[in-house]
Scaffold this active site. Structure first.
Site, PDB file in Angstrom:
ATOM      1  N   HIS A   4       0.854  -1.195   0.000  1.00  0.00           N
ATOM      2  CA  HIS A   4       0.000   0.000   0.000  1.00  0.00           C
ATOM      3  C   HIS A   4       0.891   1.247   0.000  1.00  0.00           C
ATOM      4  O   HIS A   4       1.978   1.239   0.598  1.00  0.00           O
ATOM      5  CB  HIS A   4      -0.906  -0.015   1.243  1.00  0.00           C
ATOM      6  CG  HIS A   4      -1.980   1.020   1.182  1.00  0.00           C
ATOM      7  ND1 HIS A   4      -1.744   2.325   1.538  1.00  0.00           N
ATOM      8  CD2 HIS A   4      -3.266   0.948   0.776  1.00  0.00           C
ATOM      9  CE1 HIS A   4      -2.862   3.019   1.355  1.00  0.00           C
ATOM     10  NE2 HIS A   4      -3.797   2.208   0.890  1.00  0.00           N
ATOM     11  N   GLU A  29      -3.904   2.146  -7.246  1.00  0.00           N
ATOM     12  CA  GLU A  29      -4.274   3.206  -6.301  1.00  0.00           C
ATOM     13  C   GLU A  29      -3.318   4.367  -6.478  1.00  0.00           C
ATOM     14  O   GLU A  29      -2.281   4.432  -5.795  1.00  0.00           O
ATOM     15  CB  GLU A  29      -4.149   2.709  -4.861  1.00  0.00           C
ATOM     16  CG  GLU A  29      -5.197   1.735  -4.436  1.00  0.00           C
ATOM     17  CD  GLU A  29      -5.490   1.865  -2.944  1.00  0.00           C
ATOM     18  OE1 GLU A  29      -6.665   1.947  -2.596  1.00  0.00           O
ATOM     19  OE2 GLU A  29      -4.546   1.887  -2.143  1.00  0.00           O
TER      20      GLU A  29
END
Ligand code: 13P
Length: 259
Positions: A94, A166
């Site tokens: 992430h 993302e």
């Protein structure tokens, strides 16, 4: 048929009691659909209690991270080996990990390998920063992050991997705003192209590629409706059960229209 993935990343929010309460609300308010897979990623602390409370017929659990060694003198870390019976998935790489905790491409690669070795399906997050985007480096960043993360993944293992695009500039906690569907489609197509180069046509068609970044119940259908988008990774809106239920419903409507 591929099931659309809708993933709730609760990030570093909610103590165990609050996490239990929110899961309870999910159980009450989120409809179950055959074509939609709903995944909950609570903090490490809540994984164990939630694994006992979660209705496994309806939701799957994901970790938000894990360490790449299986055991040993790594004070403060939790390994994928320790989580193997608790979770189905783990988010890996992430942007918060890459940016705040200096996770390098190589560390992400080791974590992907460790998750796979322990039977946990990685949800690999990739995406460029605003600065990289402004200087025209989006494709290069996607290429480097993806190919390094997949370096040890065999063609038998690729089918269990999920890729989430993302872009950092779109994530709410980095003050982002949602990507334009057009930008997002270009990035998703490029990711699939890379998977095709590495693993062939079939793997590229089968792999699930998601979008994440300020997704809300208002715009989820617009993202999931884009050809080649197999679901969404949701941060802030997943902490609100009504909004998250709306996102799951949107995914269901899109899947039904596609049939
Ligand atoms: P937001 O939905 O809050 O932008 O978070 C996206 C994200 O980082 C999910 O992993």
């Amino acid at each position: 048929m591929k099931r659309t993935l809708v993933i709730a990343n609760w990030k570093m929010n909610l103590n165990t009691h609050e996490a239990s309460m929110l899961l309870h609300r999910y159980h009450q308010h989120i409809a179950t659909h055959r074509d939609i897979e709903v995944v909950v990623a609570p903090s490490m602390l809540s994984l164990q209690p939630l694994s006992q409370e979660i209705d496994r017929h309806r939701f799957r659990l994901s970790a938000q991270d894990g360490y790449y060694k299986d055991e040993g003198g790594f004070t403060g870390e939790v390994s994928f080996a320790m989580m193997r019976d608790l979770v189905h998935y783990s988010i890996i790489g992430h942007s918060a990990r890459r940016i705040y905790f200096n996770e390098t491409l190589e560390v992400v690669r080791e974590k992907v390998a460790a998750a796979v070795r322990n039977g946990i399906a990685p949800i690999i997050c990739i995406g460029e920063t605003k600065q990289e985007r402004d200087s025209g480096e989006t494709k290069q960043v996607i290429h480097d992050q993806l190919t390094t993360a997949l370096r040890n993944v065999t063609s038998d293992e690729i089918e269990n991997i999920v890729i989430a695009y993302e872009p950092v500039w779109a994530i709410s906690t980095f003050d982002g705003e949602p990507a334009k569907p057009d930008d997002m489609k270009k990035a998703l197509d490029y990711i699939r192209f890379q998977v095709r180069e590495l693993y062939g046509e079939r793997a590229a068609a089968d792999i699930r590629v998601l979008y994440g970044g300020s997704v809300s119940d208002q715009d989820a259908a617009a993202f999931i409706g884009i050809e080649g988008c197999d679901g969404v990774l949701v941060g802030a809106a997943s902490l609100n059960y009504a909004k998250f239920a709306g996102i799951v419903d949107a995914a269901y409507r899109v899947a039904r229209e596609r049939e």
